[in-house]
Design a protein around this motif. Structure first.
Motif, PDB file in Angstrom:
ATOM      1  N   VAL A 160      -3.248 -16.760   0.258  1.00  0.00           N
ATOM      2  CA  VAL A 160      -4.605 -16.519  -0.240  1.00  0.00           C
ATOM      3  C   VAL A 160      -5.144 -15.264   0.431  1.00  0.00           C
ATOM      4  CG1 VAL A 160      -6.945 -17.440  -0.455  1.00  0.00           C
ATOM      5  CG2 VAL A 160      -4.971 -18.995  -0.576  1.00  0.00           C
ATOM      6  N   LEU A 161      -5.633 -14.318  -0.377  1.00  0.00           N
ATOM      7  CA  LEU A 161      -6.164 -13.045   0.125  1.00  0.00           C
ATOM      8  C   LEU A 161      -7.675 -12.988  -0.058  1.00  0.00           C
ATOM      9  CD1 LEU A 161      -3.508 -10.615  -1.419  1.00  0.00           C
ATOM     10  CD2 LEU A 161      -3.437 -11.737   0.828  1.00  0.00           C
ATOM     11  N   ASP A 162      -8.324 -12.150   0.735  1.00  0.00           N
ATOM     12  CA  ASP A 162      -9.788 -12.071   0.651  1.00  0.00           C
ATOM     13  C   ASP A 162     -10.272 -11.201  -0.502  1.00  0.00           C
ATOM     14  OD1 ASP A 162      -9.204  -9.528   1.612  1.00  0.00           O
ATOM     15  OD2 ASP A 162     -10.735  -9.560   3.172  1.00  0.00           O
ATOM     16  N   ARG A 163      -9.364 -10.509  -1.183  1.00  0.00           N
ATOM     17  CA  ARG A 163      -9.746  -9.673  -2.329  1.00  0.00           C
ATOM     18  C   ARG A 163      -8.555  -9.537  -3.265  1.00  0.00           C
ATOM     19  NH1 ARG A 163     -11.248  -4.827   1.463  1.00  0.00           N
ATOM     20  NH2 ARG A 163     -11.312  -6.621   2.871  1.00  0.00           N
ATOM     21  N   ASP A 164      -8.820  -9.058  -4.460  1.00  0.00           N
ATOM     22  CA  ASP A 164      -7.783  -8.927  -5.484  1.00  0.00           C
ATOM     23  C   ASP A 164      -7.132  -7.553  -5.373  1.00  0.00           C
ATOM     24  OD1 ASP A 164      -6.156  -8.962  -7.672  1.00  0.00           O
ATOM     25  OD2 ASP A 164      -7.722  -9.416  -9.136  1.00  0.00           O
ATOM     26  N   ILE A 165      -5.946  -7.510  -4.802  1.00  0.00           N
ATOM     27  CA  ILE A 165      -5.278  -6.223  -4.597  1.00  0.00           C
ATOM     28  C   ILE A 165      -4.863  -5.581  -5.914  1.00  0.00           C
ATOM     29  CG2 ILE A 165      -4.515  -6.808  -2.277  1.00  0.00           C
ATOM     30  CD1 ILE A 165      -1.699  -7.294  -3.438  1.00  0.00           C
ATOM     31  N   MET A 169      -6.169   2.275  -1.538  1.00  0.00           N
ATOM     32  CA  MET A 169      -6.407   2.436  -0.103  1.00  0.00           C
ATOM     33  C   MET A 169      -7.030   1.174   0.507  1.00  0.00           C
ATOM     34  SD  MET A 169      -5.065   5.265   0.652  1.00  0.00           S
ATOM     35  CE  MET A 169      -5.598   5.329   2.367  1.00  0.00           C
ATOM     36  N   GLU A 170      -7.694   0.382  -0.330  1.00  0.00           N
ATOM     37  CA  GLU A 170      -8.347  -0.833   0.166  1.00  0.00           C
ATOM     38  C   GLU A 170      -7.340  -1.946   0.443  1.00  0.00           C
ATOM     39  OE1 GLU A 170     -11.970  -3.770  -1.248  1.00  0.00           O
ATOM     40  OE2 GLU A 170     -11.876  -1.731  -2.096  1.00  0.00           O
ATOM     41  N   ILE A 171      -6.132  -1.800  -0.068  1.00  0.00           N
ATOM     42  CA  ILE A 171      -5.105  -2.821   0.187  1.00  0.00           C
ATOM     43  C   ILE A 171      -4.861  -2.959   1.689  1.00  0.00           C
ATOM     44  CG2 ILE A 171      -2.681  -3.432  -0.179  1.00  0.00           C
ATOM     45  CD1 ILE A 171      -2.864  -2.037  -2.903  1.00  0.00           C
ATOM     46  N   LEU A 172      -4.967  -1.850   2.407  1.00  0.00           N
ATOM     47  CA  LEU A 172      -4.759  -1.887   3.859  1.00  0.00           C
ATOM     48  C   LEU A 172      -5.818  -2.724   4.569  1.00  0.00           C
ATOM     49  CD1 LEU A 172      -3.770   1.806   4.682  1.00  0.00           C
ATOM     50  CD2 LEU A 172      -2.328  -0.222   4.919  1.00  0.00           C
ATOM     51  N   GLU A 173      -6.972  -2.852   3.967  1.00  0.00           N
ATOM     52  CA  GLU A 173      -8.054  -3.614   4.592  1.00  0.00           C
ATOM     53  C   GLU A 173      -8.034  -5.085   4.180  1.00  0.00           C
ATOM     54  OE1 GLU A 173      -9.555  -1.847   6.780  1.00  0.00           O
ATOM     55  OE2 GLU A 173      -8.489  -0.071   6.031  1.00  0.00           O
ATOM     56  N   THR A 174      -7.150  -5.429   3.261  1.00  0.00           N
ATOM     57  CA  THR A 174      -7.092  -6.800   2.763  1.00  0.00           C
ATOM     58  C   THR A 174      -6.644  -7.756   3.863  1.00  0.00           C
ATOM     59  OG1 THR A 174      -6.582  -5.981   0.549  1.00  0.00           O
ATOM     60  CG2 THR A 174      -6.049  -8.282   1.010  1.00  0.00           C
ATOM     61  N   GLN A 175      -7.291  -8.906   3.922  1.00  0.00           N
ATOM     62  CA  GLN A 175      -6.984  -9.905   4.946  1.00  0.00           C
ATOM     63  C   GLN A 175      -6.346 -11.145   4.315  1.00  0.00           C
ATOM     64  OE1 GLN A 175      -7.616  -9.379   8.380  1.00  0.00           O
ATOM     65  NE2 GLN A 175      -7.965  -7.316   7.557  1.00  0.00           N
ATOM     66  N   VAL A 176      -5.368 -11.686   5.017  1.00  0.00           N
ATOM     67  CA  VAL A 176      -4.784 -12.969   4.617  1.00  0.00           C
ATOM     68  C   VAL A 176      -5.724 -14.072   5.081  1.00  0.00           C
ATOM     69  CG1 VAL A 176      -2.861 -14.568   4.947  1.00  0.00           C
ATOM     70  CG2 VAL A 176      -2.414 -12.105   4.669  1.00  0.00           C
ATOM     71  N   HIS A 178       0.833  -1.214   0.000  1.00  0.00           N
ATOM     72  CA  HIS A 178       0.000   0.000   0.000  1.00  0.00           C
ATOM     73  C   HIS A 178       0.863   1.259   0.000  1.00  0.00           C
ATOM     74  CE1 HIS A 178      -1.693   3.360   2.365  1.00  0.00           C
ATOM     75  NE2 HIS A 178      -2.672   3.231   1.514  1.00  0.00           N
ATOM     76  N   ALA A 179       1.893   1.281   0.829  1.00  0.00           N
ATOM     77  CA  ALA A 179       2.752   2.462   0.922  1.00  0.00           C
ATOM     78  C   ALA A 179       3.456   2.736  -0.401  1.00  0.00           C
ATOM     79  CB  ALA A 179       3.770   2.281   2.042  1.00  0.00           C
ATOM     80  N   ALA A 180       3.972   1.693  -1.041  1.00  0.00           N
ATOM     81  CA  ALA A 180       4.704   1.872  -2.293  1.00  0.00           C
ATOM     82  C   ALA A 180       3.792   2.327  -3.426  1.00  0.00           C
ATOM     83  CB  ALA A 180       5.398   0.561  -2.672  1.00  0.00           C
ATOM     84  N   VAL A 181       2.551   1.846  -3.407  1.00  0.00           N
ATOM     85  CA  VAL A 181       1.608   2.146  -4.482  1.00  0.00           C
ATOM     86  C   VAL A 181       0.931   3.505  -4.298  1.00  0.00           C
ATOM     87  CG1 VAL A 181      -0.581   1.396  -5.523  1.00  0.00           C
ATOM     88  CG2 VAL A 181       1.208  -0.276  -5.016  1.00  0.00           C
ATOM     89  N   SER A 182       0.624   3.873  -3.047  1.00  0.00           N
ATOM     90  CA  SER A 182      -0.131   5.109  -2.799  1.00  0.00           C
ATOM     91  C   SER A 182       0.720   6.266  -2.313  1.00  0.00           C
ATOM     92  CB  SER A 182      -1.217   4.845  -1.765  1.00  0.00           C
ATOM     93  OG  SER A 182      -0.650   4.692  -0.470  1.00  0.00           O
ATOM     94  N   ARG A 183       1.801   5.964  -1.554  1.00  0.00           N
ATOM     95  CA  ARG A 183       2.618   6.982  -0.888  1.00  0.00           C
ATOM     96  C   ARG A 183       1.724   7.884  -0.024  1.00  0.00           C
ATOM     97  NH1 ARG A 183       8.005   7.041  -3.220  1.00  0.00           N
ATOM     98  NH2 ARG A 183       8.390   9.101  -2.345  1.00  0.00           N
ATOM     99  N   GLN A 184       0.770   7.242   0.646  1.00  0.00           N
ATOM    100  CA  GLN A 184      -0.152   7.944   1.530  1.00  0.00           C
ATOM    101  C   GLN A 184      -0.248   7.235   2.875  1.00  0.00           C
ATOM    102  OE1 GLN A 184      -3.481   7.704  -1.333  1.00  0.00           O
ATOM    103  NE2 GLN A 184      -3.748   9.902  -1.013  1.00  0.00           N
TER     104      GLN A 184
END
Length: 548
Positions: A514-519, A525-532, A456-462
């Protein structure tokens, strides 16, 4: 009738597989036998391979990535520090002191209070916890609190007394014992000076270390990590204890992680005399790089910079570049790859020159070739590096290991200490475009060890709250695929393990997450909410979420 001895142990189907294999970038299912991937294809094709004892798992459309590797992780420090105060979410000096006060009431007088993670640059009042502050809340306990970058510690009077530090104590080599205008200790120790404190903190027993590191491995599985490179701290005293614990875990069959373990550069003579070489070991535990330091950190204002900080001088080199060059040459001739910590733009410029000269001399001496290390050398961090030096770096066969989430922690600090020169910090996109391979990592416990946080940090820098709008120096944002590769295929290549790791390909180890969504498809910003949801190591499920 199919013979079970030839049939898959486990099949994962109905998933969205981002294999990162250019020959087969996407798929629906895969099969694993004896720890290796034996087939990849459609759900129909792979399910047809099952036998009576094959375990079949319906992924329900979830996303699958190769197992992720964190290539710069102070694992021993992180694992043992999980028992201490976590100050990474402290919101002020008062909050930090309050936590120390509560800890002092929960333990017997004389017992150490240790903590790590505070970051004064994000507090309303940018004041570090000083000796007098700590004395006021814990007068009967020795206290030592490491700043988030691990380059600075705040200690109280009792900790200083036990370490034999008083107002007359001189600075140790490559360290600073801070004193106020009157010559009185402030309690702030920088770079190697904290080792005076470390030396008097009681060491944990061997069983305690093995137990803590084993528990740490299990925790990393919940984050989708299947590999780490355990790196030594500057002048760290924990090396033998950590290496012994890694070996015991491996001998006990409890090392469910691909581990490279770095060695301390200050022990070069001993290491070369023993004949140790980078790459020694097996598929789960190998000797990694020999670690050296060119400078300190920007938070402590000890990173070596070309122009003075806005609030300090130019930092400090950790020794001469001539000595570093000699050490690297000796290490290479002994078959040891090196990793060099370089933060400031001056440090990176000097270190690149060292490696350019090494490459030139190696070419000139080809007639007397020696057994070079099995993996390339590395620069760690390259946090503040000018464009012209990135171009030079691209001409050398070496990787750079970077820490995206550290950038998020440093936004305020960098703006304050170098101002607009911050445009040359964390320049990931420029590095990739120039052809510099970047390996992503957390530098835990400096930062959150979750690779999803790093991506998330590398992609958004936020930050987590979406600030700054559009990202901090947004031209340096990279893609999700580039970030994921920085945790998978790029480190695999630079560890010489591309035949076994880094992509989901037939013949490679069954390491995957395996992730709960396709990052690759969601808002960054939703990458931070992604669950393993699940982590598979060597074809075995080592973590499965209760929600799966």
């Amino acid at each position: 009738m199919k013979e079970d001895s030839y049939l898959p142990d486990i099949i994962l189907f109905n998933g969205r597989f981002h294999t990162l294999d250019l020959k087969n970038p996407a798929s629906e299912a895969l099969a694993v036998k004896a720890g290796r991937i034996v087939a990849i294809g459609t759900s129909h094709e792979i399910k047809a391979l099952a036998g009576s004892h094959t375990r079949k798992i319906n992924l329900g459309g979830r996303t699958v990535l190769p197992g992720m590797m964190d290539s710069h992780f102070h694992f021993y420090t992180w694992a043992m520090g999980r028992r201490d105060l976590d100050l990474s979410d402290a919101v002020s000096l008062e909050d930090t002191l309050g936590r120390v006060s509560r800890a002092s009431k929960e333990r017997l007088p004389g017992k150490w209070i240790l903590g790590q993670g505070w970051n004064e640059s994000d507090w309303p009042r940018h004041a570090m916890p000083a000796r007098d502050d700590l004395d006021a809340v814990a007068p009967n306990h020795p206290v030592a609190l490491w700043r988030c970058d691990l380059h600075l510690v705040s200690a109280n009077s009792e900790a200083l007394r036990l370490a034999g530090i008083d107002d007359r104590t001189p600075n140790p080599p490559d360290g600073v014992i801070e004193k106020d205008a009157s010559g009185r200790l402030t309690g702030i120790l920088r770079e190697l000076a904290p080792n005076l404190i470390k030396a008097v903190i009681p060491e944990p027993g061997g069983d305690e270390v093995v137990e803590s590191m084993g528990a740490g491995i299990a925790q990393l599985h919940t984050l989708g990590l299947t590999g780490v490179h355990d790196t030594r701290l500057m002048g760290g005293l924990e090396g033998p204890s950590a290496f012994r614990a890694w070996q015991l875990l491996n001998e006990q069959g409890a090392l469910e992680m691909r581990c490279w373990v770095s060695l301390p550069g200050e022990r070069l003579e001993e290491i070369t005399s023993l004949g140790l070489r980078t790459g020694m070991g097996d598929d789960r535990l190998r000797i990694g790089h020999l670690k050296f330091f060119a400078d300190g950190g920007m938070g402590a204002r000890t990173a070596w910079v070309l122009e003075p900080y806005l609030d300090a001088e130019c930092g400090m080199p950790m020794g001469s570049m001539e000595a570093l060059s000699r050490q690297i040459r000796k290490a290479e001739r002994a078959g040891l790859a090196v990793m060099v910590h370089a933060i400031g733009d001056r440090a990176n410029r000097e270190v690149i020159t060292v490696f350019e000269n090494l490459e030139r001399s190696r070419t000139e001496a080809a007639s007397s070739a020696y057994a070079v290390p099995v993996v390339p050398h590395r620069i760690e961090h390259a946090q503040f590096i000018r464009s012209e030096d990135i171009r030079r770096l691209a001409g050398i066969n070496m990787a750079v290991c970077v820490q995206p989430h550290n950038m998020i922690l440093d936004i305020n600090m960098i703006d304050e200490c170098v101002g607009p020169l911050g445009r040359w910090t964390y320049p990931y996109k420029e590095m990739i475009d120039a052809g510099v391979p970047i390996i992503l990592s957390s530098d835990a416990p400096v930062c959150d060890p979750s690779p999803l946080v790093g991506i998330h940090a590398a992609v958004s820098r936020q930050r987590r709250d979406g600030t700054p709008a559009g990202g901090w120096y947004p031209a340096q944002r990279i893609t999700v695929e580039e970030a994921v590769r920085g945790y998978t295929s790029v480190p695999a290549a630079f560890y010489g393990r591309s035949r076994d790791l880094g992509t989901l390909s037939v013949g490679k180890f069954g390491d995957l997450v395996v992730l709960d969504r396709d990052i690759f498809a969601v808002d960054p910003m939703e990458i931070l909410e992604t669950q393993v949801m699940m982590t598979v190591f060597d074809g075995r499920i080592v973590y499965r979420s209760d929600a799966f």
